[in-house]
Design a protein around this motif. Structure first.
Motif, PDB file in Angstrom:
ATOM      1  N   ARG A 174      36.726  27.058  23.653  1.00 29.88           N
ATOM      2  CA  ARG A 174      36.474  26.060  22.563  1.00 29.88           C
ATOM      3  C   ARG A 174      35.027  25.754  22.329  1.00 29.88           C
ATOM      4  NH1 ARG A 174      38.784  22.466  19.527  1.00 29.88           N
ATOM      5  NH2 ARG A 174      38.478  20.442  19.530  1.00 29.88           N
ATOM      6  N   ALA A 175      34.169  25.766  23.366  1.00 27.17           N
ATOM      7  CA  ALA A 175      32.757  25.763  23.170  1.00 27.17           C
ATOM      8  C   ALA A 175      32.328  26.581  21.984  1.00 27.17           C
ATOM      9  CB  ALA A 175      31.929  25.600  24.547  1.00 27.17           C
ATOM     10  N   ALA A 176      32.635  27.818  22.153  1.00 27.25           N
ATOM     11  CA  ALA A 176      32.148  28.897  21.083  1.00 27.25           C
ATOM     12  C   ALA A 176      32.523  28.456  19.591  1.00 27.25           C
ATOM     13  CB  ALA A 176      32.638  30.244  21.574  1.00 27.25           C
ATOM     14  N   LYS A 177      33.795  28.056  19.639  1.00 28.18           N
ATOM     15  CA  LYS A 177      34.513  27.662  18.316  1.00 28.18           C
ATOM     16  C   LYS A 177      33.633  26.521  17.758  1.00 28.18           C
ATOM     17  CE  LYS A 177      38.529  25.587  16.010  1.00 28.18           C
ATOM     18  NZ  LYS A 177      39.663  25.063  16.097  1.00 28.18           N
ATOM     19  N   ILE A 178      33.293  25.490  18.493  1.00 31.05           N
ATOM     20  CA  ILE A 178      32.483  24.366  18.132  1.00 31.05           C
ATOM     21  C   ILE A 178      31.188  24.852  17.574  1.00 31.05           C
ATOM     22  CG2 ILE A 178      31.377  22.287  18.842  1.00 31.05           C
ATOM     23  CD1 ILE A 178      33.921  21.757  20.492  1.00 31.05           C
ATOM     24  N   THR A 179      30.485  25.538  18.488  1.00 32.95           N
ATOM     25  CA  THR A 179      29.099  26.007  18.549  1.00 32.95           C
ATOM     26  C   THR A 179      29.121  26.888  17.000  1.00 32.95           C
ATOM     27  OG1 THR A 179      28.537  26.267  20.668  1.00 32.95           O
ATOM     28  CG2 THR A 179      26.983  27.437  19.294  1.00 32.95           C
ATOM     29  N   LEU A 180      29.970  27.762  16.978  1.00 35.01           N
ATOM     30  CA  LEU A 180      30.069  28.708  15.723  1.00 35.01           C
ATOM     31  C   LEU A 180      30.367  27.761  14.312  1.00 35.01           C
ATOM     32  CD1 LEU A 180      29.629  31.447  14.530  1.00 35.01           C
ATOM     33  CD2 LEU A 180      32.135  31.629  14.993  1.00 35.01           C
ATOM     34  N   SER A 181      31.106  26.755  14.352  1.00 32.21           N
ATOM     35  CA  SER A 181      31.356  25.988  13.442  1.00 32.21           C
ATOM     36  C   SER A 181      30.282  25.419  13.098  1.00 32.21           C
ATOM     37  CB  SER A 181      32.645  25.048  13.877  1.00 32.21           C
ATOM     38  OG  SER A 181      33.836  25.567  14.005  1.00 32.21           O
ATOM     39  N   VAL A 182      29.296  24.547  13.840  1.00 29.85           N
ATOM     40  CA  VAL A 182      28.078  24.000  13.360  1.00 29.85           C
ATOM     41  C   VAL A 182      27.303  24.913  12.941  1.00 29.85           C
ATOM     42  CG1 VAL A 182      26.232  22.734  14.586  1.00 29.85           C
ATOM     43  CG2 VAL A 182      28.453  22.413  15.379  1.00 29.85           C
ATOM     44  N   LEU A 183      27.153  26.140  13.297  1.00 32.64           N
ATOM     45  CA  LEU A 183      26.206  27.179  12.881  1.00 32.64           C
ATOM     46  C   LEU A 183      26.748  27.456  11.444  1.00 32.64           C
ATOM     47  CD1 LEU A 183      25.379  29.532  15.817  1.00 32.64           C
ATOM     48  CD2 LEU A 183      23.668  27.882  14.964  1.00 32.64           C
ATOM     49  N   ILE A 184      27.787  27.730  11.242  1.00 31.85           N
ATOM     50  CA  ILE A 184      28.440  28.054  10.060  1.00 31.85           C
ATOM     51  C   ILE A 184      28.092  26.851   8.860  1.00 31.85           C
ATOM     52  CG2 ILE A 184      30.313  28.464   8.501  1.00 31.85           C
ATOM     53  CD1 ILE A 184      31.534  29.990  11.042  1.00 31.85           C
ATOM     54  N   ALA A 185      28.211  25.690   9.345  1.00 30.40           N
ATOM     55  CA  ALA A 185      28.069  24.514   8.525  1.00 30.40           C
ATOM     56  C   ALA A 185      26.682  24.337   8.178  1.00 30.40           C
ATOM     57  CB  ALA A 185      28.693  23.135   9.156  1.00 30.40           C
ATOM     58  N   PHE A 186      25.606  24.678   9.104  1.00 27.11           N
ATOM     59  CA  PHE A 186      24.292  24.598   8.695  1.00 27.11           C
ATOM     60  C   PHE A 186      23.846  25.994   7.949  1.00 27.11           C
ATOM     61  CE2 PHE A 186      19.995  25.915   9.748  1.00 27.11           C
ATOM     62  CZ  PHE A 186      19.190  24.630   9.646  1.00 27.11           C
ATOM     63  N   ALA A 187      24.330  27.065   7.880  1.00 22.49           N
ATOM     64  CA  ALA A 187      24.114  28.014   6.962  1.00 22.49           C
ATOM     65  C   ALA A 187      24.743  27.627   5.683  1.00 22.49           C
ATOM     66  CB  ALA A 187      24.814  29.437   7.621  1.00 22.49           C
ATOM     67  N   MET A 188      25.767  27.238   5.607  1.00 26.34           N
ATOM     68  CA  MET A 188      26.454  26.792   4.375  1.00 26.34           C
ATOM     69  C   MET A 188      25.578  25.674   3.558  1.00 26.34           C
ATOM     70  SD  MET A 188      28.490  29.124   4.078  1.00 26.34           S
ATOM     71  CE  MET A 188      29.009  28.782   2.353  1.00 26.34           C
ATOM     72  N   MET A 189      25.012  24.950   4.158  1.00 29.61           N
ATOM     73  CA  MET A 189      24.110  23.986   3.590  1.00 29.61           C
ATOM     74  C   MET A 189      23.184  24.631   2.649  1.00 29.61           C
ATOM     75  SD  MET A 189      23.464  20.615   6.040  1.00 29.61           S
ATOM     76  CE  MET A 189      23.105  21.464   7.556  1.00 29.61           C
ATOM     77  N   GLY A 190      22.406  25.677   3.077  1.00 36.06           N
ATOM     78  CA  GLY A 190      21.567  26.583   2.212  1.00 36.06           C
ATOM     79  C   GLY A 190      22.271  27.298   1.136  1.00 36.06           C
ATOM     80  N   THR A 191      23.451  27.863   1.415  1.00 37.45           N
ATOM     81  CA  THR A 191      24.135  28.507   0.573  1.00 37.45           C
ATOM     82  C   THR A 191      24.631  27.329  -0.812  1.00 37.45           C
ATOM     83  OG1 THR A 191      25.019  29.873   1.961  1.00 37.45           O
ATOM     84  CG2 THR A 191      26.249  29.837  -0.184  1.00 37.45           C
ATOM     85  N   VAL A 192      25.096  26.200  -0.484  1.00 44.69           N
ATOM     86  CA  VAL A 192      25.517  25.431  -1.461  1.00 44.69           C
ATOM     87  C   VAL A 192      24.020  24.788  -2.162  1.00 44.69           C
ATOM     88  CG1 VAL A 192      26.442  23.027  -1.645  1.00 44.69           C
ATOM     89  CG2 VAL A 192      27.604  24.708  -0.295  1.00 44.69           C
ATOM     90  N   ALA A 193      23.008  24.533  -1.539  1.00 47.03           N
ATOM     91  CA  ALA A 193      21.958  24.216  -1.998  1.00 47.03           C
ATOM     92  C   ALA A 193      21.517  25.140  -3.278  1.00 47.03           C
ATOM     93  CB  ALA A 193      20.730  23.957  -1.097  1.00 47.03           C
ATOM     94  N   SER A 194      21.349  26.368  -2.728  1.00 42.72           N
ATOM     95  CA  SER A 194      21.121  27.500  -3.571  1.00 42.72           C
ATOM     96  C   SER A 194      21.941  27.521  -4.885  1.00 42.72           C
ATOM     97  CB  SER A 194      20.864  28.883  -3.051  1.00 42.72           C
ATOM     98  OG  SER A 194      22.413  29.331  -2.879  1.00 42.72           O
TER      99      SER A 194
END
Length: 161
Positions: A121-141
């Protein structure tokens, strides 16, 4: 050609594109029978479609915002910034089939779920946060690219802040 004619032609192309996308959406939504169909498109996409989707998501906004112009003015170093994306797309393309097979076998619908199954579960949460962070840049672009198109067509886009 007159600037106003070009603007009308540009608006016509953009309008046609938007109408086609809405029609594709209406057609696609009729094929959705449950939530998993929505998230993974009924598992009907092959590796090439998945790769094209990733490319369009990553490259779309940056292309509209002038990566070619930056490469022209700054030279080869600007091209080097695209290499990590290119490598990532090739790596993803190589493992997309295996990920899809595992997803079908275990009913997994996302990469974080895959990580949870393998690492906890910790890996799932960590990866979910990283994906959300990365997608902020994608949506901003994508938002910036849309504003750039509107500005190029002569509209006035005012910043929200």
């Amino acid at each position: 050609m007159d600037h106003s004619v070009l603007t009308i032609l540009d608006l016509g192309i953009i309008t046609a594109y938007l109408v086609i996308m809405v029609l594709v959406g209406v057609y696609s939504v009729r094929r959705i029978q449950n939530t998993k169909d929505y998230y993974v498109a009924g598992r009907s996409f092959g590796p090439m479609v998945l790769m094209a989707t990733v490319c369009a998501t990553i490259i779309g906004g940056s292309g509209l915002m002038g990566r070619a112009g930056v490469a022209y003015t700054d030279g080869f170093k600007a091209v080097l910034t695209a290499i990590p994306y290119l490598l990532g797309m090739f790596i993803f393309s190589g493992i997309a089939g295996k990920i899809s097979d595992i997803g079908m076998q275990y009913g997994i619908t996302s990469i974080p779920e895959l990580f949870e199954r393998r690492f906890g579960r910790a890996a799932k949460i960590t990866l979910s946060v990283l994906i959300a962070f990365a997608m902020m840049g994608t949506v901003a672009s994508q938002v910036t690219a849309t504003a750039t198109i509107i500005r190029m067509l002569g509209g006035r886009v005012r910043p929200l802040l």
